[in-house]
Design an enzyme around this catalytic site. Structure first.
Site, PDB file in Angstrom:
ATOM      1  N   HIS A 111      35.317  33.097  36.364  1.00  0.00           N
ATOM      2  CA  HIS A 111      36.132  34.300  36.200  1.00  0.00           C
ATOM      3  C   HIS A 111      37.525  33.943  35.690  1.00  0.00           C
ATOM      4  O   HIS A 111      38.075  32.887  36.001  1.00  0.00           O
ATOM      5  CB  HIS A 111      36.207  35.116  37.490  1.00  0.00           C
ATOM      6  CG  HIS A 111      36.929  34.464  38.629  1.00  0.00           C
ATOM      7  ND1 HIS A 111      38.265  34.663  38.865  1.00  0.00           N
ATOM      8  CD2 HIS A 111      36.493  33.651  39.614  1.00  0.00           C
ATOM      9  CE1 HIS A 111      38.629  34.000  39.956  1.00  0.00           C
ATOM     10  NE2 HIS A 111      37.574  33.365  40.430  1.00  0.00           N
TER      11      HIS A 111
ATOM     12  N   ASP B  41      41.855  28.601  40.446  1.00  0.00           N
ATOM     13  CA  ASP B  41      40.816  29.568  40.807  1.00  0.00           C
ATOM     14  C   ASP B  41      40.997  30.796  39.905  1.00  0.00           C
ATOM     15  O   ASP B  41      41.829  31.647  40.206  1.00  0.00           O
ATOM     16  CB  ASP B  41      40.947  29.925  42.289  1.00  0.00           C
ATOM     17  CG  ASP B  41      40.023  31.023  42.756  1.00  0.00           C
ATOM     18  OD1 ASP B  41      39.044  31.330  42.052  1.00  0.00           O
ATOM     19  OD2 ASP B  41      40.293  31.585  43.834  1.00  0.00           O
TER      20      ASP B  41
ATOM     21  N   GLU C 150      36.326  39.462  39.474  1.00  0.00           N
ATOM     22  CA  GLU C 150      35.841  38.659  40.589  1.00  0.00           C
ATOM     23  C   GLU C 150      36.742  38.750  41.802  1.00  0.00           C
ATOM     24  O   GLU C 150      36.267  38.813  42.942  1.00  0.00           O
ATOM     25  CB  GLU C 150      35.696  37.193  40.148  1.00  0.00           C
ATOM     26  CG  GLU C 150      34.886  36.322  41.101  1.00  0.00           C
ATOM     27  CD  GLU C 150      35.713  35.729  42.240  1.00  0.00           C
ATOM     28  OE1 GLU C 150      35.109  35.171  43.171  1.00  0.00           O
ATOM     29  OE2 GLU C 150      36.963  35.798  42.184  1.00  0.00           O
ATOM     30  N   GLU C 151      38.052  38.754  41.580  1.00  0.00           N
ATOM     31  CA  GLU C 151      38.992  38.718  42.703  1.00  0.00           C
ATOM     32  C   GLU C 151      38.959  39.994  43.550  1.00  0.00           C
ATOM     33  O   GLU C 151      39.489  40.013  44.659  1.00  0.00           O
ATOM     34  CB  GLU C 151      40.415  38.460  42.202  1.00  0.00           C
ATOM     35  CG  GLU C 151      40.640  37.066  41.613  1.00  0.00           C
ATOM     36  CD  GLU C 151      40.567  35.946  42.639  1.00  0.00           C
ATOM     37  OE1 GLU C 151      40.275  36.221  43.818  1.00  0.00           O
ATOM     38  OE2 GLU C 151      40.777  34.781  42.248  1.00  0.00           O
TER      39      GLU C 151
ATOM     40  N   ASP D  46      33.101  27.819  40.140  1.00  0.00           N
ATOM     41  CA  ASP D  46      34.341  28.338  40.702  1.00  0.00           C
ATOM     42  C   ASP D  46      35.053  27.174  41.374  1.00  0.00           C
ATOM     43  O   ASP D  46      34.711  26.019  41.146  1.00  0.00           O
ATOM     44  CB  ASP D  46      34.026  29.482  41.677  1.00  0.00           C
ATOM     45  CG  ASP D  46      35.138  30.517  41.769  1.00  0.00           C
ATOM     46  OD1 ASP D  46      36.315  30.108  41.804  1.00  0.00           O
ATOM     47  OD2 ASP D  46      34.838  31.719  41.821  1.00  0.00           O
TER      48      ASP D  46
ATOM     49  N   HIS E 145      44.478  30.210  46.569  1.00  0.00           N
ATOM     50  CA  HIS E 145      45.254  31.456  46.580  1.00  0.00           C
ATOM     51  C   HIS E 145      46.746  31.213  46.779  1.00  0.00           C
ATOM     52  O   HIS E 145      47.485  32.128  47.158  1.00  0.00           O
ATOM     53  CB  HIS E 145      44.715  32.448  47.620  1.00  0.00           C
ATOM     54  CG  HIS E 145      43.420  33.073  47.220  1.00  0.00           C
ATOM     55  ND1 HIS E 145      42.968  34.247  47.763  1.00  0.00           N
ATOM     56  CD2 HIS E 145      42.488  32.702  46.315  1.00  0.00           C
ATOM     57  CE1 HIS E 145      41.802  34.568  47.215  1.00  0.00           C
ATOM     58  NE2 HIS E 145      41.492  33.627  46.333  1.00  0.00           N
TER      59      HIS E 145
END
Length: 340
Positions: free
Chosen positions: A68, A183, A217-218, A238, A318
């Site tokens: 993603h 990510d 995706e998130e 990922d 994150h």
């Protein structure tokens, strides 16, 4: 793996992270993907929701590799009377990691303003006590001479505008890769490396392979669409989790056996492990307790496919994340071994 390949992948990472793409604001980054894939001789397709699908070759037993390119970020929730912006989160953004970060605000009419993310009282010389870095205490200060709601609106800023954090991408001489949004732009860059390997004739595929770059995706529905009829297997490429209770390190490729949605397909995981052992790769098998992938979402959406998940080890997910070129190499080699 040639040095030119890892250079290509890290260069692609820098290009991808330089393009702001919080969830819902991904047109520019997907256009970059389309242009890059077309320059390799491929014919990518864009879905209505914005996913990019491209067949890269091979015959039989169709497989999807998914990564993603949407990222965490924020949106203007409201403009405060003092001219500061109140944000709302896009994805699982952690405000504690963004306090003091530079950012850009993107308006609906294409204007871009720089700014900084701060809590409501960031000065140690002023605050009586530390302000908790949670969303309701965070503000975006525009780098403009504004001090009222009307002055901000006069700039063209409004509710719903996108707030993108600066990625600060760097690759150290020792091979560490540091950036926001590894990510999953690191894996997207790896998939571009796979596409180039096939286009250059350096990788012959043992089955039909397509790449799927998703854009939601998130927020949980990136892989819920765009999977062609007949696909038998979906592997999410990922980030590999690094942290307490996990075996993976930043220099390794992680093979996920189970995440918060449950176990990955037993035969796919077994096949990935066998390929890693056959190639004598540095890898780990892990269980991710707080994780979901596009491959999970594909099954939830009703696709009848086998599914798996791998990725280069990434620390501090994150937040301001860190990986290593050796993790990239091991991930790339695992994909080549599994597909070639």
């Amino acid at each position: 793996m040639k040095n030119s390949t890892i250079t290509f992948i890290t260069d692609q990472l820098k290009q991808l992270t330089s393009i702001p793409s919080p969830t819902g604001f991904t047109k520019e980054v997907t256009q970059y993907l389309v242009s890059t894939l077309e320059s390799m001789g491929y014919t990518p397709e864009r879905s209505r929701k914005g996913n990019i699908l491209v067949a890269i070759g091979g015959e039989g037993s169709p497989l999807i590799l998914a990564a993603h390119v949407d990222t965490l970020g924020a949106m203007v929730r409201s403009i405060k009377s003092n001219g500061r912006l109140r944000p709302t989160t896009l994805g699982g953004h952690q405000w504690s990691t963004a306090d003091g970060e530079n950012c850009t605000v993107h308006t609906r009419d294409g204007k871009v303003y720089t700014g900084v993310v701060l809590n409501k009282e960031p000065s140690a010389h002023v605050a009586d006590q530390k302000v908790e870095t949670v969303e309701e205490n965070m503000e975006i200060l525009l780098d403009e001479n504004v001090s009222s709601e009307d002055e901000v609106k006069a700039l063209g800023v409004q509710t719903g505008d996108i707030i993108a954090m600066d990625p600060r991408t760097t690759v150290t001489p020792s091979g560490y890769i540091k950036s926001r949004f590894l990510d999953d732009k690191l894996s997207a860059a790896i998939l571009l490396g796979i596409a180039k390997e096939v286009a250059d004739g350096a990788l012959t595929l043992n089955r039909k392979v397509s790449l799927l770059f998703t854009v939601y995706e998130e927020v949980g529905h990136g892989g819920a669409a765009s999977i062609p009829e007949g696909v038998t297997e979906v592997i999410s490429v990922d980030m590999g989790c690094v942290g307490d209770g996990l075996a993976c390190e930043e220099t390794q490729v992680s093979i996920c056996a189970k995440d918060s949605h449950g176990p990955y397909h037993y035969d796919v995981v077994t096949g990935l492990i066998a390929a890693a052992k056959r190639e004598k790769l540095d890898f780990a098998v892990d269980v991710y307790p707080h994780y979901g992938s596009d491959a999970d979402v594909a099954l939830t959406a009703g696709y009848d496919v086998r599914h798996g998940l791998i990725g280069a080890g990434v620390y501090a997910s994150h937040g301001y994340e860190r990986s290593h070129v050796d993790g990239v190499k091991n991930t790339f080699k695992l994909l080549c071994a599994y597909l070639g």
